[in-house]
Design a protein around this motif. Structure first.
Motif, short mmCIF file in Angstrom:
data_model
loop_
_atom_site.label_atom_id
_atom_site.label_comp_id
_atom_site.label_asym_id
_atom_site.label_seq_id
_atom_site.Cartn_x
_atom_site.Cartn_y
_atom_site.Cartn_z
N LYS A 147 -48.10 -19.25 -90.69
CA LYS A 147 -47.34 -19.17 -92.11
C LYS A 147 -47.84 -17.94 -92.77
O LYS A 147 -46.67 -17.51 -93.34
CB LYS A 147 -47.58 -20.49 -92.84
N LEU A 148 -48.87 -17.54 -92.92
CA LEU A 148 -49.19 -16.44 -93.65
C LEU A 148 -48.60 -15.32 -93.15
O LEU A 148 -48.13 -14.46 -94.19
CB LEU A 148 -50.87 -16.39 -93.97
N SER A 149 -48.61 -14.94 -92.04
CA SER A 149 -48.24 -13.92 -91.67
C SER A 149 -46.76 -13.71 -91.80
O SER A 149 -45.92 -12.61 -91.95
CB SER A 149 -48.48 -13.60 -90.15
N ARG A 150 -45.87 -14.95 -91.81
CA ARG A 150 -44.37 -14.92 -91.98
C ARG A 150 -44.09 -14.79 -93.42
O ARG A 150 -42.99 -14.18 -93.70
CB ARG A 150 -44.06 -16.28 -91.37
N LEU A 151 -45.11 -15.02 -94.22
CA LEU A 151 -44.72 -14.86 -95.81
C LEU A 151 -44.93 -13.49 -96.41
O LEU A 151 -44.47 -13.05 -97.24
CB LEU A 151 -45.56 -15.99 -96.34
N ILE A 152 -46.35 -12.97 -95.99
CA ILE A 152 -46.42 -11.82 -96.49
C ILE A 152 -46.70 -10.74 -95.47
O ILE A 152 -47.06 -9.53 -95.76
CB ILE A 152 -48.10 -11.83 -97.31
N GLY A 153 -46.31 -10.87 -94.13
CA GLY A 153 -46.31 -9.69 -93.16
C GLY A 153 -47.57 -9.84 -92.32
O GLY A 153 -48.96 -10.37 -92.88
N PRO A 154 -47.57 -9.41 -91.12
CA PRO A 154 -49.03 -9.47 -90.31
C PRO A 154 -49.98 -8.84 -90.86
O PRO A 154 -51.14 -9.05 -90.55
CB PRO A 154 -48.22 -9.14 -88.91
N TYR A 155 -49.72 -7.62 -91.35
CA TYR A 155 -50.85 -6.40 -91.64
C TYR A 155 -51.72 -7.17 -92.74
O TYR A 155 -52.74 -7.27 -92.80
CB TYR A 155 -50.16 -5.26 -92.01
#
Length: 258
Positions: A147-155
């Motif tokens: 979820k986190l990478s989809r919300l704020i981007g993988p970097y």
């Protein structure tokens, strides 16, 4: 008599669920997880409730995640639990009604995952987020890594998850993780005003729209567009022109009053 570890209050169509272990930073003990699931089931079944607010007691923590004392005694099974009574993310996700997370303090690791299970996040200026899975050597099991990478981007997600560092509320808002940040004394009133607005939407329509957004977000863009076209065509075929006109007039009147 033991104090309730999950409190539920209602104000008209809005219910507020409070994780109530402030001395333990609202840690997700077995009792909290069980009672949270029961509360969410009851609110889902209550037709008078249209919107749910989830928050933590006190001003230090939304929730600090799983109870570490219990983890030391029981092992790590709860980190990968697959039932709503053990997995608070699943407990929240069983709601077809909107759930607003009012993040009053720290949301750490499992607490971060619980926050991300909500549909909208309003944060106090005191709110902070951290993913400490890597620091304690436990892989997430409630959805944080995806979820986190989809919300704020993988970097940015890798920065947070591979350091365990805290993210302050202002940066969380700038990164798009929370909808807005408000002073601590304004947190619940702001969430309640937003919930009152959401509560004016027809419950069946609200549930269907929430489901459409969620299902589409979990698909490719092309599949999400096709899903919207399919469901929109089916739903809109049942709407009369007179109903649309009445709704349009109501929207205009509401706009003039705001």
């Amino acid at each position: 008599m033991a104090e309730d570890v999950v409190l539920v209050t209602t104000d008209g169509p809005v219910a507020t669920v409070t994780l109530n272990r402030p001395d333990a930073m609202n840690a997700l003990s077995r009792a909290v997880r069980r009672d949270l699931a029961a509360a969410m089931r009851a609110l889902e079944a209550d037709a008078s409730v249209r919107v749910v607010i989830l928050t933590g007691a006190g001003d230090r923590a939304f929730t600090a995640g799983l109870d570490l004392k219990e983890l030391g005694q029981d092992g790590l099974g709860a980190a990968n639990a697959e039932t709503a009574d053990e997995n608070p993310v699943l407990a929240i996700e069983q709601l077809t009604k909107p759930c607003i997370g009012a993040i009053n303090g720290v949301a750490i690791t499992g607490g971060f995952e619980v926050a991300l299970a909500c549909d909208v996040l309003i944060a106090s200026e005191r709110a902070r987020f951290a993913d400490t899975h890597a620091r304690v050597g436990i892989m997430p099991g409630w959805g944080l890594s995806q979820k986190l990478s989809r919300l704020i981007g993988p970097y940015r997600a890798r920065e947070l998850s591979l350091t365990g560092n805290f993210l302050d509320a202002a940066t969380a808002e700038r990164w798009g993780l929370v909808n807005r940040v408000v002073p601590p004394h304004e947190l619940l009133p702001h969430a309640q005003r937003l919930a009152a607005d959401m509560a004016t939407i027809d419950p069946a329509f609200s549930a269907a729209y929430k489901r459409l957004i969620g299902d589409g977000y979990g698909a490719t863009f092309a599949d999400g567009m096709a899903l919207e076209a399919e469901r929109g065509k089916a739903a809109n075929a049942a709407v009369s022109a007179s109903a649309v006109e009445q709704a349009r007039a109501a929207v205009q009147a509401r706009g003039r009053s705001q």
